[in-house]
Design a protein around this motif. Structure first.
Motif, PDB file in Angstrom:
ATOM      1  N   ARG A   1      40.870  36.039  43.011  1.00  0.00           N
ATOM      2  CA  ARG A   1      39.748  36.909  43.373  1.00  0.00           C
ATOM      3  C   ARG A   1      40.170  38.367  43.524  1.00  0.00           C
ATOM      4  O   ARG A   1      39.345  39.271  43.435  1.00  0.00           O
ATOM      5  N   GLN A   2      41.460  38.618  43.722  1.00  0.00           N
ATOM      6  CA  GLN A   2      41.975  39.980  43.863  1.00  0.00           C
ATOM      7  C   GLN A   2      42.156  40.691  42.518  1.00  0.00           C
ATOM      8  O   GLN A   2      42.348  41.904  42.482  1.00  0.00           O
TER       9      GLN A   2
ATOM     10  N   ASP B   1      36.259  38.696  41.005  1.00  0.00           N
ATOM     11  CA  ASP B   1      35.469  38.422  42.207  1.00  0.00           C
ATOM     12  C   ASP B   1      34.061  37.936  41.884  1.00  0.00           C
ATOM     13  O   ASP B   1      33.359  37.448  42.764  1.00  0.00           O
ATOM     14  N   THR B   2      33.659  38.011  40.621  1.00  0.00           N
ATOM     15  CA  THR B   2      32.337  37.520  40.223  1.00  0.00           C
ATOM     16  C   THR B   2      32.388  36.146  39.555  1.00  0.00           C
ATOM     17  O   THR B   2      31.346  35.580  39.228  1.00  0.00           O
TER      18      THR B   2
END
Length: 132
Positions: free
Chosen positions: A71-72, A77-78
């Motif tokens: 996610r980083q 993150d989408t």
């Protein structure tokens, strides 16, 4: 996925795996980054093309969720991400992180690079030796 040539795009699956030397945030972060770097460097896929990503870890790994590491990354993150514990089978490879990615790609399934790194290269030697 480009709006123009959707007819050439197909839903594809990409597998990959790696191992870590220890159950630590640092070791897992390094391994997941290396695995996802190999994925992105060798496949024509972006997070926008991904439908979902499932990470599995062996029961000896619990320092951090691989999805939290992913996610980083830019635009990850989408992407819908899920972490699960891999089924334990006696004698199976320990300290292992795997992924299964579903995404749209315009190349045949046979041309997809499936990164199997470090100690996980023995899980699929037919895929571990292939590079783009």
């Amino acid at each position: 996925m480009s709006q123009g040539d959707r007819g050439d795009w197909r839903l594809r699956a990409i597998r990959g795996a790696t191992t870590v030397p220890e159950n630590s945030i640092a070791a897992m972060t390094d391994a997941v980054k290396e695995l996802l770097d190999a994925l992105e460097a060798n496949n024509p896929i972006t997070p926008d093309d991904m439908v979902s990503v499932t990470f599995s870890v062996t029961s000896d790994l619990n320092a951090i969720f691989p999805a939290a590491i992913a996610r980083q990354r830019p635009c990850w993150d989408t992407v819908p991400l899920l972490d699960v514990q891999h089924m334990h089978v006696a004698g199976s490879l320990p300290m292992c992180i795997r992924f299964l990615i579903h995404g749209y790609m315009a190349i045949p399934q046979a041309e997809i690079y499936h990164p199997y790194l470090r100690g996980a290269s023995g899980l699929r030697p037919d895929w571990a030796s292939v590079t783009a």
